[in-house]
Design an enzyme around this catalytic site. Structure first.
Site: not given
Ligand SMILES: *Cc1c(COP(=O)(O)O)cnc(C)c1O
Length: 424
Positions: A236, A141, A264
């Site tokens: 990511d 994701y 995060k």
């Molecule tokens: C949480 C997450 C996102 C999205 O971040 P948001 O701040 O919720 O838009 C993208 N990539 C990864 C791996 C994530 O865990």
């Protein structure tokens, strides 16, 4: 207002009563709760119930809730004003910390969420290479950006199908979806479409199909094939950045992506995301280069100081061994309890992130993750919740520990989990 009242009133004015779908507890059943306070490794709901928290706001709170240094810096900054819309010194401080800590980032652009980070990174990769196609992995994701909210069709390596109504097929088709940890499938898409592939985007340790570590050599393979075919490699690291080590998964596994997405932990609980890479690649971002991307609240001073205090603490204390050892205690404890009950399970863990799967098969990709008994997970979740342990309300998510989880809290959590399993 108690939990029920908050949720009832929420349902009147928010779709599904929430601002992010998983909060509605649809994947686990039962009534959602509303949280009103957090301190250290604990949170309290609107009814006054206390929970040991392994959700950690989905990962950002690596120092626990309301860490004194973060709270102090934020409170002081708030008094000076909330937003200026021009450059402020705290963005520069945070950028220097990111550049110092993340091995491959020489320049960084701040945004306000992980979604914005991945969206902008993909635009940069497309603009930089002049190519259109994106390769992503099934079960990874990357936020809710159209090009990345795409799932796999049937077959080993396929053109993506829209992950939701509202995404045109034409857009989904520009994304190729392959199984995680499957080098053959990646090779296949590069053999077929190599000339048109702008980038491969990957969670270097998957967290969003539950925790799935990369197989030995997988990340290195992605590095080599993208380099060979003229595509960019995007890590990511929105979850793994500053969580698995000071420099994230790229430091832990020793593989260098071209672009890194962060979020995060970076904001320490405030809405912050970022993307960064070499000076050469980042020089293509406006206004230095032609690839446009902007944000009214990007680099917000209050959010930036939360990030600065969080990263400074991580840089100076390097709590990674300690976090690893606490999560190992939890892992071994939970596994022991499940064994006693004769419940088949697999636990995947990398450092301070882990997932308990209720399956007999090894979990190496989204297909195998889906073999988990999600109905049992739902009951497990609710029983833990009733006994004061909060884990993510979905099978396909990671549990997190923070520096605020002391050994005694882990032991207490294990006692509560034992009781919960007794009631299952
Ligand atoms: C949480 C997450 C996102 C999205 O971040 P948001 O701040 O919720 O838009 C993208 N990539 C990864 C791996 C994530 O865990």
């Amino acid at each position: 207002m108690n939990n029920r009242k908050v949720i009832q009133e929420a349902l009147e004015v928010l779709p599904g009563g929430v601002n992010s779908p998983v909060r509605a507890f649809k994947a686990v059943g039962g009534e959602p709760i509303a949280l009103v306070k957090g301190r250290g490794c604990k949170v309290w709901d609107a009814d006054g119930n206390e929970y040991i928290d392994f959700l950690a706001s989905w990962g950002p709170l690596i120092l626990g809730h309301a860490h004194p240094k973060v709270v102090k810096a934020v409170s002081e900054e708030v008094r000076k004003g909330l937003s200026f819309g021009l450059t402020n010194p705290h963005e520069v401080r945070l950028a220097h910390l990111v550049v110092e800590m993340v091995p491959t980032v020489e320049k960084v652009r701040f945004v306000s969420s992980g979604t914005e980070a991945t969206m902008s990174a993909v635009r940069l990769a497309r603009g930089y290479t002049g190519r259109k196609l994106v390769v992503k992995f099934d079960g990874c994701y990357h936020g809710h950006y159209d090009s990345l909210l795409v799932s796999a069709g049937s077959g080993v390596a396929t053109f993506g199908i829209p992950g939701t109504p509202g995404i045109p097929e034409e857009i989904a088709k520009l994304t190729l979806v392959v199984p995680y940890n499957d080098e053959g499938a990646v090779k296949e898409v590069f053999d077929k479409y190599g000339e048109d592939i702008a980038c491969v985007i990957v969670e270097p340790v998957a967290g969003n199909m539950g925790v799935v570590p990369p197989k030995k050599g997988f990340l290195k393979f992605l590095r080599d094939i993208t380099r060979e075919k003229g595509a960019l490699l995007i890590f990511d690291e929105v979850i793994t950045g500053f969580r698995l080590s000071k420099g994230g998964a790229q430091e832990l596994y020793g593989v260098e992506p071209d672009i890194t997405c962060l979020g995060k932990v970076l904001g320490g609980g405030m809405p912050v995301g970022a993307y960064g890479g070499s000076r050469e690649i980042m020089s293509k971002v406006a206004p230095e280069g032609p690839i446009y991307q902007a944000g009214t609240l990007s680099g917000n001073p209050v959010a930036m100081v939360a990030g600065v205090e969080t990263l400074k603490e991580l840089r100076d204390k390097e709590p990674y061994e300690e976090l690893d050892s606490k999560m190992r205690t939890l892992e071994e404890g939970v596994s022991g309890l499940l064994k006693e009950k004769g419940i088949p399970h697999r636990i995947n863990r990398v450092g301070s992130m882990m997932t308990v799967f209720f399956t007999e098969s090894e979990v190496v990709d989204f297909e195998s993750a889906k073999s988990s008994d999600t109905e049992l997970f739902g009951r497990f979740f609710r029983s833990l919740l009733n006994n004061g342990v909060l884990i993510p309300p979905s099978q396909f998510e990671a549990w997190f520990v923070s520096t605020a989880h002391e050994e005694e809290h882990i032991q207490e959590a294990l006692e509560r989990i034992e009781k919960a399993l007794g009631e299952l």
